[in-house]
Design an enzyme around this catalytic site. Structure first.
Site, mmCIF file in Angstrom:
data_model
loop_
_atom_site.group_PDB
_atom_site.id
_atom_site.type_symbol
_atom_site.label_atom_id
_atom_site.label_comp_id
_atom_site.label_asym_id
_atom_site.label_seq_id
_atom_site.Cartn_x
_atom_site.Cartn_y
_atom_site.Cartn_z
ATOM 1 N N GLU A 53 46.976 44.245 51.285
ATOM 2 C CA GLU A 53 45.811 44.434 52.161
ATOM 3 C C GLU A 53 45.692 45.919 52.482
ATOM 4 O OE1 GLU A 53 42.615 44.518 54.091
ATOM 5 O OE2 GLU A 53 43.222 42.596 53.223
ATOM 6 N N HIS A 60 44.029 40.518 47.685
ATOM 7 C CA HIS A 60 43.164 40.893 48.818
ATOM 8 C C HIS A 60 43.442 39.902 49.940
ATOM 9 C CE1 HIS A 60 41.269 42.693 45.276
ATOM 10 N NE2 HIS A 60 40.707 43.579 46.097
ATOM 11 N N SER A 85 44.965 32.503 52.968
ATOM 12 C CA SER A 85 45.723 32.203 51.752
ATOM 13 C C SER A 85 47.192 32.621 51.842
ATOM 14 C CB SER A 85 45.045 32.817 50.527
ATOM 15 O OG SER A 85 44.778 34.186 50.711
ATOM 16 N N ASP A 94 45.790 49.072 47.928
ATOM 17 C CA ASP A 94 44.618 48.530 47.244
ATOM 18 C C ASP A 94 45.031 47.357 46.354
ATOM 19 O OD1 ASP A 94 41.795 48.829 46.057
ATOM 20 O OD2 ASP A 94 43.097 49.013 44.298
ATOM 21 N N GLY A 95 44.227 46.302 46.374
ATOM 22 C CA GLY A 95 44.591 45.091 45.648
ATOM 23 C C GLY A 95 44.703 45.277 44.152
ATOM 24 N N ASP A 121 40.588 37.527 45.541
ATOM 25 C CA ASP A 121 39.342 37.232 46.264
ATOM 26 C C ASP A 121 38.896 38.466 47.045
ATOM 27 O OD1 ASP A 121 41.489 36.963 48.018
ATOM 28 O OD2 ASP A 121 40.437 35.530 49.290
ATOM 29 N N HIS A 178 40.935 27.349 49.366
ATOM 30 C CA HIS A 178 42.236 26.957 49.894
ATOM 31 C C HIS A 178 42.672 25.574 49.427
ATOM 32 C CE1 HIS A 178 41.526 30.057 53.313
ATOM 33 N NE2 HIS A 178 42.067 30.608 52.244
#
Length: 283
Positions: free
Chosen positions: A120, A41, A102, A145-146, A166, A18
């Site tokens: 997400e 994500h 984030s 899905d990311g 991430d 971060h």
């Protein structure tokens, strides 16, 4: 490993991720042109350090809480300021135990013309993410899905911005999946900034990911890592890293100031270490 955001919110790995994210956002805002953020994500967007999940691990005590104890050197504090401001704003809005994820940090930093896509996949977490982002028209939460979100959203129409990746590292081949996804995205959007976060338990996997990116011809890389020398008896994660593609031009210089200070303050053993390594900086 399985890195679920809720259990690890505010820990030393979150702090590194971060703080670096906040610096990148500051650099993006230095130009008038709008930018696009893609958080593949995204997690819940905001966390409660008093929740059952956070209290089960107490990892935030060796992360964000360490940095709240006392100020660091003035040069370090100047670089930490955007992250500290985001944490303070989250707590002002949501209570003293709040910690921003984030997407929340992105939304806090964005200007009126900037945009965020936050993906997400998990239902319950997606509901929390949607709540955290609220009705902000600059932000779009996707229950997807990311990796699919990444493929579908590059290149963005703004042609400048950041992809933050991430994943939870639930799959054994997550490093390979991340490398392939980034290589494919980079072919479509070579000028974007890509920030790849990873836990450092599988060092071979991290090195293989880097090798794959280099073999694909990707240049202008910056590897940032900190190791807090967590005793093995404590279990859990003891080192983390970020691999940046097309980092802002002063970020390596800033990291040389930030990383030793963070490694020292967040150390859990006598031998903390850090790495700030430009790779093909002119690539």
């Amino acid at each position: 490993m399985n890195y679920r955001h809720g259990f690890h919110a505010g820990n030393f790995a979150d702090v590194l991720k971060h703080v670096v994210l906040a610096r990148i956002l500051l650099h993006l805002a230095a130009k008038d042109k709008p930018y696009r953020l893609i958080d593949t994500h995204a997690g819940a967007g905001r966390y409660d350090l008093g929740s059952d999940e956070a209290l089960r691990t107490h990892e935030w005590r060796d992360g964000v809480a360490r940095l709240a104890q006392s100020p660091l050197a003035p040069a370090v504090e100047e670089l930490l300021a955007p992250w500290r401001e985001a944490v303070a704003a989250a707590r002002e809005a949501h209570g003293s135990s709040a910690y921003p994820g984030s997407p929340w940090i992105c939304r806090h930093a964005m200007r009126a013309e900037d945009r965020l896509i936050a993906a997400e996949l998990h239902d319950n977490t997606f509901r929390k993410l949607s709540e955290a982002l609220g009705r902000d028209r600059r932000c779009k939460a996707l229950e997807i899905d990311g990796w699919t979100a990444l493929r579908a959203n590059v290149p963005p129409k703004e042609r400048r911005g950041l992809v933050l990746i991430d994943p939870p590292f639930e799959e054994r081949d997550e490093f390979a999946t991340m490398a392939q996804a980034v290589i494919e995205a980079h072919r479509k959007w070579a000028s974007g900034i890509y920030a790849l976060w990873y836990p450092l338990k599988d060092r071979d996997g991290a090195e293989a990911m880097l090798d794959a990116l280099l073999e694909a011809g990707i240049g202008r890389l910056l590897r940032l890592e900190i190791e807090v020398d967590r005793p093995e008896a404590a279990g859990g994660l003891g080192a983390t890293g970020m691999l940046l593609i097309n980092p802002p031009w002063r970020l390596a210089e800033e990291a040389q100031i930030l990383l030793p200070a963070l490694a020292e303050r967040l150390a859990q053993g006598p031998r903390p270490r850090y790495r700030c390594e430009p790779i093909r900086p002119d690539g």
